[in-house]
Design an enzyme around this catalytic site. Structure first.
Site, PDB file in Angstrom:
ATOM      1  N   ARG A 132       0.797  -1.044   0.695  1.00 31.96           N
ATOM      2  CA  ARG A 132       0.082  -0.050  -0.183  1.00 31.96           C
ATOM      3  C   ARG A 132       1.072   1.405  -0.120  1.00 31.96           C
ATOM      4  NH1 ARG A 132      -3.765  -0.488   4.880  1.00 31.96           N
ATOM      5  NH2 ARG A 132      -5.221  -1.522   3.668  1.00 31.96           N
TER       6      ARG A 132
ATOM      7  N   LYS B 272      -3.417  -0.047  14.797  1.00 35.90           N
ATOM      8  CA  LYS B 272      -3.846   1.077  14.077  1.00 35.90           C
ATOM      9  C   LYS B 272      -4.473   2.717  14.295  1.00 35.90           C
ATOM     10  CE  LYS B 272      -6.225  -1.612  11.604  1.00 35.90           C
ATOM     11  NZ  LYS B 272      -7.294  -1.745  10.188  1.00 35.90           N
TER      12      LYS B 272
ATOM     13  N   CYS C 259     -15.591  -3.307  -0.552  1.00 32.35           N
ATOM     14  CA  CYS C 259     -14.397  -3.500   0.174  1.00 32.35           C
ATOM     15  C   CYS C 259     -13.274  -4.834  -1.029  1.00 32.35           C
ATOM     16  CB  CYS C 259     -14.108  -3.649   1.297  1.00 32.35           C
ATOM     17  SG  CYS C 259     -14.678  -5.627   1.336  1.00 32.35           S
TER      18      CYS C 259
ATOM     19  N   ARG D 198      -1.301   6.400   9.822  1.00 32.21           N
ATOM     20  CA  ARG D 198      -1.422   5.568   8.746  1.00 32.21           C
ATOM     21  C   ARG D 198      -1.563   7.082   7.592  1.00 32.21           C
ATOM     22  NH1 ARG D 198      -4.645   0.169   8.224  1.00 32.21           N
ATOM     23  NH2 ARG D 198      -3.053  -1.183   9.961  1.00 32.21           N
TER      24      ARG D 198
ATOM     25  N   CYS E 189     -14.149  -1.646   5.544  1.00 37.31           N
ATOM     26  CA  CYS E 189     -13.442  -1.296   5.199  1.00 37.31           C
ATOM     27  C   CYS E 189     -13.743   0.141   4.429  1.00 37.31           C
ATOM     28  CB  CYS E 189     -12.399  -2.715   4.004  1.00 37.31           C
ATOM     29  SG  CYS E 189     -11.335  -3.719   6.133  1.00 37.31           S
TER      30      CYS E 189
ATOM     31  N   CYS F 270      -7.563 -11.100   0.590  1.00 37.62           N
ATOM     32  CA  CYS F 270      -7.655 -10.350   1.848  1.00 37.62           C
ATOM     33  C   CYS F 270      -8.531 -11.751   3.302  1.00 37.62           C
ATOM     34  CB  CYS F 270      -8.832 -10.243   2.407  1.00 37.62           C
ATOM     35  SG  CYS F 270      -9.387  -9.056   4.202  1.00 37.62           S
TER      36      CYS F 270
ATOM     37  N   CYS G 213     -17.017  -8.413   5.580  1.00 39.24           N
ATOM     38  CA  CYS G 213     -16.814  -8.986   7.102  1.00 39.24           C
ATOM     39  C   CYS G 213     -17.001  -7.502   7.491  1.00 39.24           C
ATOM     40  CB  CYS G 213     -15.383 -10.109   7.022  1.00 39.24           C
ATOM     41  SG  CYS G 213     -14.183  -8.403   7.964  1.00 39.24           S
TER      42      CYS G 213
ATOM     43  N   LYS H 123      -6.036   6.411  12.389  1.00 40.85           N
ATOM     44  CA  LYS H 123      -6.230   6.682  11.225  1.00 40.85           C
ATOM     45  C   LYS H 123      -6.208   8.700  10.909  1.00 40.85           C
ATOM     46  CE  LYS H 123      -7.468   2.660   8.977  1.00 40.85           C
ATOM     47  NZ  LYS H 123      -9.048   1.503   8.861  1.00 40.85           N
TER      48      LYS H 123
HETATM   49 FE1  SRM Z   1      -9.056  -2.364   5.636  1.00 39.59          FE
HETATM   50  C1  SRM Z   1      -8.165  -4.751   7.520  1.00 39.59           C
HETATM   51  C2  SRM Z   1      -8.247  -4.062   2.921  1.00 39.59           C
HETATM   52  C3  SRM Z   1     -10.007   1.058   4.668  1.00 39.59           C
HETATM   53  C4  SRM Z   1     -11.213  -1.451   9.060  1.00 39.59           C
HETATM   54  N1  SRM Z   1      -8.116  -4.162   5.730  1.00 39.59           N
HETATM   55  C5  SRM Z   1      -7.652  -5.049   6.378  1.00 39.59           C
HETATM   56  C6  SRM Z   1      -6.751  -5.871   5.398  1.00 39.59           C
HETATM   57  C7  SRM Z   1      -5.663  -5.250   5.746  1.00 39.59           C
HETATM   58  C8  SRM Z   1      -6.510  -7.144   6.038  1.00 39.59           C
HETATM   59  C9  SRM Z   1      -6.068  -7.775   7.222  1.00 39.59           C
HETATM   60  O1  SRM Z   1      -5.739  -7.271   7.883  1.00 39.59           O
HETATM   61  O2  SRM Z   1      -5.567  -8.641   7.067  1.00 39.59           O
HETATM   62  C10 SRM Z   1      -7.720  -5.529   4.116  1.00 39.59           C
HETATM   63  C11 SRM Z   1      -6.606  -6.463   3.067  1.00 39.59           C
HETATM   64  C12 SRM Z   1      -7.348  -6.497   1.915  1.00 39.59           C
HETATM   65  C13 SRM Z   1      -6.546  -6.119   0.343  1.00 39.59           C
HETATM   66  O3  SRM Z   1      -6.383  -8.113   0.455  1.00 39.59           O
HETATM   67  O4  SRM Z   1      -6.704  -5.369  -0.337  1.00 39.59           O
HETATM   68  C14 SRM Z   1      -8.335  -4.095   4.300  1.00 39.59           C
HETATM   69  N2  SRM Z   1      -8.653  -1.754   4.254  1.00 39.59           N
HETATM   70  C15 SRM Z   1      -8.867  -2.144   3.477  1.00 39.59           C
HETATM   71  C16 SRM Z   1      -9.107  -1.274   1.765  1.00 39.59           C
HETATM   72  C17 SRM Z   1      -7.874  -1.526   0.561  1.00 39.59           C
HETATM   73  C18 SRM Z   1     -10.307  -1.502   1.185  1.00 39.59           C
HETATM   74  C19 SRM Z   1     -11.043  -0.843   0.256  1.00 39.59           C
HETATM   75  O5  SRM Z   1     -11.741  -2.182  -0.297  1.00 39.59           O
HETATM   76  O6  SRM Z   1     -10.757   0.084   0.011  1.00 39.59           O
HETATM   77  C20 SRM Z   1      -9.269   0.193   2.235  1.00 39.59           C
HETATM   78  C21 SRM Z   1      -7.450   0.395   2.574  1.00 39.59           C
HETATM   79  C22 SRM Z   1      -7.344   1.496   3.321  1.00 39.59           C
HETATM   80  C23 SRM Z   1      -5.870   2.157   3.209  1.00 39.59           C
HETATM   81  O7  SRM Z   1      -4.795   2.957   2.000  1.00 39.59           O
HETATM   82  O8  SRM Z   1      -4.786   2.559   4.031  1.00 39.59           O
HETATM   83  C24 SRM Z   1      -9.220  -0.228   4.103  1.00 39.59           C
HETATM   84  N3  SRM Z   1     -10.430  -0.693   6.937  1.00 39.59           N
HETATM   85  C25 SRM Z   1     -10.681   0.372   5.650  1.00 39.59           C
HETATM   86  C26 SRM Z   1     -11.558   1.027   6.568  1.00 39.59           C
HETATM   87  C27 SRM Z   1     -11.850   2.731   6.249  1.00 39.59           C
HETATM   88  C28 SRM Z   1     -11.487   3.979   6.232  1.00 39.59           C
HETATM   89  O9  SRM Z   1     -10.157   3.675   7.244  1.00 39.59           O
HETATM   90  O10 SRM Z   1     -11.692   4.984   6.025  1.00 39.59           O
HETATM   91  C29 SRM Z   1     -11.706   1.114   8.211  1.00 39.59           C
HETATM   92  C30 SRM Z   1     -13.048   0.786   8.592  1.00 39.59           C
HETATM   93  C31 SRM Z   1     -12.526   2.474   9.380  1.00 39.59           C
HETATM   94  C32 SRM Z   1     -11.927   2.020  10.667  1.00 39.59           C
HETATM   95  O11 SRM Z   1     -10.831   1.576  10.916  1.00 39.59           O
HETATM   96  O12 SRM Z   1     -12.145   1.947  11.701  1.00 39.59           O
HETATM   97  C33 SRM Z   1     -11.132  -0.332   7.715  1.00 39.59           C
HETATM   98  N4  SRM Z   1      -9.821  -2.530   8.103  1.00 39.59           N
HETATM   99  C34 SRM Z   1      -9.926  -2.603   8.814  1.00 39.59           C
HETATM  100  C35 SRM Z   1     -10.266  -3.543  10.570  1.00 39.59           C
HETATM  101  C36 SRM Z   1     -10.598  -3.203  11.437  1.00 39.59           C
HETATM  102  C37 SRM Z   1     -10.262  -2.444  12.197  1.00 39.59           C
HETATM  103  C38 SRM Z   1     -10.865  -2.468  13.591  1.00 39.59           C
HETATM  104  O13 SRM Z   1     -10.747  -1.248  14.370  1.00 39.59           O
HETATM  105  O14 SRM Z   1     -11.826  -3.155  14.597  1.00 39.59           O
HETATM  106  C39 SRM Z   1      -9.536  -4.323   9.118  1.00 39.59           C
HETATM  107  C40 SRM Z   1      -9.091  -5.421  10.935  1.00 39.59           C
HETATM  108  C41 SRM Z   1      -8.362  -5.501  11.771  1.00 39.59           C
HETATM  109  O15 SRM Z   1      -7.438  -4.271  11.946  1.00 39.59           O
HETATM  110  O16 SRM Z   1      -7.941  -5.677  12.423  1.00 39.59           O
HETATM  111  C42 SRM Z   1      -9.068  -3.764   8.496  1.00 39.59           C
HETATM  112 FE1  SF4 Z   2     -11.270  -7.697   3.917  1.00 36.72          FE
HETATM  113 FE2  SF4 Z   2     -13.180  -7.542   5.215  1.00 36.72          FE
HETATM  114 FE3  SF4 Z   2     -11.900  -5.201   4.995  1.00 36.72          FE
HETATM  115 FE4  SF4 Z   2     -13.380  -6.477   3.285  1.00 36.72          FE
HETATM  116  S1  SF4 Z   2     -13.688  -5.842   5.124  1.00 36.72           S
HETATM  117  S2  SF4 Z   2     -11.107  -6.274   2.756  1.00 36.72           S
HETATM  118  S3  SF4 Z   2     -13.269  -9.060   3.992  1.00 36.72           S
HETATM  119  S4  SF4 Z   2     -11.106  -7.282   6.122  1.00 36.72           S
END
Ligand code: SRM
Ligand code: SF4
Length: 551
Positions: A72, A204, A425, A141, A474, A431, A470, A206
């Protein structure tokens, strides 16, 4: 006292995020890394993943999973130059899986990079003046900001603040350079980390900056946010927001999506100091014993906003003023040509689920590369997984339009507002946390929902639908009018009632539904909406008015 999580031990004993990563990347006997290093590499902007479509087949063949890396890019404010786009395109073709993925946080992801190609990838990024430092893991981030930063002078200042915040809050360790860029190896003691200390953050973190009336960044979903206050055409400061976050776990009521609180107002020159104080407070008080309770939202929910603001004021030496008024009207993107304050033009193009790839009838990877070859301004990635060709002189518009037409880069804008605004997502197959499809299912889902809307004669209404594989959220589904959250293959929880301004969470309406049941539920709700809506009333607002979301 409860024990620290294993990730805490990995970070604190990592010698400034080095671990054994350099050796791990040089080891040809496995396509993957040792477990601890697979955790650590996240803080350098990469995740080790395997292709889940063939996981079982590999297991039956007694082969190790097909390990690959996601990378990323750090891109504050989502801004990149045409030269950088060309470098990114080249990496996608040479080292990754031939696609680019625009994310919901304004940057690019590469998928499918083999371990042996990681150094080549990072070197290519470095040569184009980019990196992936701190885009994943327990640090601040990529800092995001309302797109189209040249729309007004305030947008320009905000883009600059995103860059400064990102730089200021970067870890100081040179580990990334040593591991990937043949940087000189650390000889003495490890670097001092004045912001993070040796264990970095509990979780994390943000940061987002919004410029009303657009809330395209969904500022209330972030740990730390700045809402620009523009008075008399001048940026006079920001309302500070703290404690937003969306991730949750099915069946665990101790985890939940939470909108950020508005903590007060600060002048522009206080932003860096206050951001640092917010981060160090979370560093010192965040829960390091339970990763499901470690985000800033839980620290604030447990200790109270007043306590938190007091701590931030004490650390920063800055007293927050009462918040100023502002109004958001939308959290979506604006498509088509827009003119900026300096007379230059900006064209945002719809990229469904952010995926840029060459398909036989839609050669978008190549089309965007051709744009980068002729474009003299820059690009902005939006928080809604789209991209803007920014800073185009009036006389260059025809040339850009010709490339757009040749490669059909505007194909996804045609059709309903639903199709134009939906988010999904990444989910399967990369993922590891996905429980259901999202990105790959989106086109089919949209077609079916569109046909329901047509049945009720409301296909032209704006409607936000967001789907994730899930409950981590995201694609920020908890803020959509219709949110679908993966529960199991082919099954989703249906959430309803977001406001399309990013200011109201939707609520769980029905659980664990298959497609037929989701469509049947929506059919009934659309019928009532078509018959009973007030002029210009949005679906999410209608549902609250008639009292459905608690259903
Ligand atoms: Fe996310 C984890 C993809 C924005 C909440 N996210 C992941 C992971 C890295 C899975 C992992 O931990 O192994 C995913 C990788 C998938 C892949 O194959 O690429 C993933 N997140 C993404 C992206 C690529 C989704 C997308 O379709 O665009 C976004 C990348 C953003 C970036 O450039 O940095 C992405 N993730 C978000 C957002 C939206 C936002 O930030 O505006 C959220 C919700 C906001 C938040 O953080 O609360 C988000 N991602 C999570 C979480 C849950 C965090 C939590 O507090 O519980 C996880 C899982 C974790 O951290 O344990 C996670
Ligand atoms: Fe993966 Fe869940 Fe984030 Fe979708 S919402 S990219 S399934 S961690």
């Amino acid at each position: 006292m409860s024990e620290l999580t294993p990730v805490e031990k990995i970070k604190s004993s990592s010698r400034g995020l080095r671990g054994t990563l350099a050796d791990g990347f040089a080891d040809p006997t496995s396509g993957g890394l040792a477990d601890d290093d697979a955790q650590l590499v996240r803080l350098h902007g990469s995740y080790q993943q395997d292709d889940r479509d063939i996981r079982e087949e590999r297991r039956l063949q007694r082969l190790e999973p097909l390990w690959r890396f996601m990378v990323r890019i750090r891109l504050p404010g989502g801004v990149c130059t045409p030269a950088q786009w060309l470098a990114i395109d080249d990496i996608a073709r040479r080292f990754a899986n031939g696609s680019l993925r625009l994310t919901t946080r304004q940057t690019f992801q590469f998928h499918g990079i083999a371990k042996g190609d990681m150094k080549g990838t990072m070197a290519a990024l470095d040569a184009a003046l980019m990196d992936s430092i701190a885009t994943c893991g327990d640090v601040n981030r990529n800092v995001i900001a309302s797109s189209n930063p040249v729309e007004s002078p305030a947008h320009l200042e905000v883009a600059e603040l995103a860059r400064r915040l990102s730089e200021h809050l970067l870890p100081k360790t040179r580990a990334y350079h040593e591991i990937f860029l043949n940087g000189e190896k650390l000889a003495g003691a490890q670097e001092d980390e004045p912001v993070y200390g040796t264990s970095f953050l509990p979780r994390k973190f943000k940061t987002a900056i919004a410029v009303p009336p657009s809330n395209d960044v969904d500022v209330f979903a972030h740990d730390l946010g700045f809402i620009a206050i523009v008075e008399g055409g001048r940026l006079v400061g920001f309302n500070l927001t703290v404690g937003g976050g969306l991730g949750a776990t099915h069946g665990d009521p101790n985890t939940y999506p939470r909108l950020a609180d508005i903590a007060g107002f600060l002048p522009p020159d206080a932003a860096l100091k206050v951001a640092e104080a917010v981060i160090t407070t979370q560093r010192d008080f965040g829960d390091r014993t339970n990763r499901k309770h470690a985000r800033l939202k839980y620290t604030i929910a447990d200790r109270g906003l007043a306590w938190f603001v007091g701590e931030v004021e004490r650390r920063s030496g800055i007293k927050l003023e009462p918040a100023r008024s502002f109004a958001f009207t939308s959290n979506g993107d604006r498509f088509g040509w827009q003119q900026g304050h300096d007379g230059l033009w900006h064209r945002t193009l719809r990229v469904p689920a952010g995926r840029i790839i060459d398909r036989y009838d839609l050669p978008w990877l190549t089309g965007w590369r051709e744009i980068a070859r002729v474009h003299r301004g820059d690009f902005r990635i939006t928080s809604n997984q789209n991209a803007t060709i920014a800073g185009v002189a009036g006389e260059d518009r025809d040339r850009i339009d010709a490339v757009i037409a040749q490669y059909r880069l505007d194909a996804a804008e045609l059709g309903t507002p639903l199709k134009r605004d939906a988010l999904a997502c990444v989910s399967m197959p990369t993922c590891p946390l996905a429980m259901a499809e999202a990105e790959r299912y989106l086109p089919q889902l949209i077609r079916r929902v569109e046909s329901l809307l047509e049945t009720h004669g409301i296909e032209g209404v704006p409607l936000s639908l967001r789907i994730t594989g899930c409950p981590n959220g995201c694609a920020r589904p908890y803020l959509a009018e219709i949110g679908l959250i993966g529960k199991a293959p082919g099954r989703y929880n249906l959430h309803l009632g977001g406001d399309a301004r990013g200011e109201r969470l939707n609520v769980l309406y029905r659980e664990n539904l298959d497609e037929a049941t989701i469509l049947a539920e929506l059919d009934g709700l659309f019928a009532r909406y078509a018959a009973g809506r007030a002029p210009d009333e949005r679906f999410g607002d209608f549902l609250w008015r008639v009292g459905l979301p608690t259903g």
